[in-house]
Scaffold this active site. Sequence first.
Site, PDB file in Angstrom:
ATOM      1  CE  LYS A 106      -3.957   1.883   2.633  1.00  0.00           C
ATOM      2  NZ  LYS A 106      -4.800   1.681   3.833  1.00  0.00           N
ATOM      3  CB  SER A 163      -8.259   0.770   5.802  1.00  0.00           C
ATOM      4  OG  SER A 163      -8.986   1.966   5.747  1.00  0.00           O
ATOM      5  CB  SER A 187      -8.100   3.538   2.801  1.00  0.00           C
ATOM      6  OG  SER A 187      -7.243   2.952   3.766  1.00  0.00           O
TER       7      SER A 187
END
Lengths: 488, 98
Positions: free
Chosen positions: A79, A178, A154
């Site tokens: 990420k 997330s 996210s």
Amino acid sequence: MRELVGRPYHELRARLGKDLSVRELVEAYLDAIEAFDGQVRAYLTVTADQAREQARALDDRLARKEPLPPLAGMPVAVKDNLCTRGVRTTCGSRILESFVPPYDATAVERLREAGAVVLGKTNLDEFAMGSSTENSGFFPTRNPWRLDHVPGGSSGGSAAAVAAGEALAALGSDTGGSIRQPACLCGVVGLKPTYGRVSRYGLVAFASSLDQIGPLALDVRDCALVLQAISGRDPRDSTSVEVPVPNFAASLEAGVRGLRVGVPTEFFGEGLQPEVRHAVLDAVRVLEGLGAVVEEVTLPTLEYALPTYYLIACAEASSNLARYDGVAYGYRSPRARDLYTLYARTRAEGFGPEVKRRIMLGTFALSAGYYEGFYKKAQQVRTLVRRDFDRCFEKVDVLATPTSPVAGFRLGERTTDPLQMYLADVYTIPVNLAGLPGISVPCGFVDGLPVGLQVVGRPFDEVTVLRVAYAYEQATDWHRHRCPLFRG
Amino acid sequence: MRITPEVVERVARLSRLELSAEERATFAWQLSSILEYFARLDRLATEGVEPTSHAIRVANVFRDDEVTPSLPVEEVVAMAPQAHEGFVVVPRVLEAEE
């Protein structure tokens, strides 16, 4: 090469150095990125050259018959809020568009030491603030199962990459869901470890008392392998806890006979899509069939967890994001006249609307006259939420709940109403407030969209959480379904 | 709870965010509706309840005060939007004496 993609690492590993080289495995995944990412858009940056170089080094070690590290050759995605030395780390924000960190996050460093090959950096909601990856400052990512739907967020880029066969596993971060929510929406496994299990050093901070790094993978065993590599105390993060790291994969097959599974009533109330409810209750019955003792429990503070979370997370974010001032790194407004406009215009031009909204909300909750009524109140309710969980865990070993109240939503469907977007995390948020470990595993489909079962455990009891998730997964075949995109 | 554009302006200044008139208006109604929803917390009695700032209790963590290498100055300064001879350049902070 197509036959390699979408197979879990634990099935491939024994073949390395025999009929499979790291280069072949890595090339298969780079091919998949080439083939699918134009549609999915999971990646912000692909580091193909670095990956090839790493693969070559690992193949050399294989040729010399050296012992291989535990994740040797595993093609992973990271990420883009985790710092990677020499590779830009944007956090999905224009304000960090050209930021190239001079160091690796501890979790990334540990993955590399374990032999994993980093393919690139994945898209996210700006500063991990969002539940759909539509808040990315660059472009939205799409759900590989249905391209007109969001992948969740996210960590939407990480989840979509694993689901689309563009990475074998990925790192995400989970502040209010997330990792688990996008894992759920993309039909993969995602685990948020106990707060303090994994070092946050090098994770760009959003809400420091809630943030935690964790793995996303095709199945529970791969998830356990990645967790193993990144866990443990790190002197560079004083909130990483000095507790022994057990062998997570060793007890996966212990089964659930006699284990007490709590089903919290409040998680099955208003707002839960009926088909999701059915799928999750079916999953609970599967666990019961395997010998688990299912009990109804209550978590009366659930409805207060969401406002509590947003007040605390935004307050912490408003303080953490004060560092983006245009001075030492990141974007600087060309319209600065003095120090105040340097700050205010840099931030006005560099941050997107959701980040601004949360900074405003957090600053408000911390400001004179409102602190007692909002921020302190939220911290007190956080204590009540924690006590609710403590009471549950006196009676049961794990909790089983839906991960997301709905089986996904369309791009654009929730972007105009921030509160509707916040509700996407209603079942994952309480787990962060209490700092507990939680996992999402696939448990069905609604209209071609995956549904997820969330299993939550006691602090530092990832072993039991993984064991329950594994028992369920092995009794069903949801984790073997692959999205239409890469079935070709 | 109604958040007026004046409150928005004050909070924006505290946040070091320059907002357009349109953003001020949008934030005023969005923050109002969010805080209205959040007001449900008032239904819970919390008098005497200890606030939680961290889920996992960690007391002060100490380490030995050992000197270890820092990042090279050149690498750090290279990240700055504007730099000059090893220093980060910012607009003038103090007024020059005439």
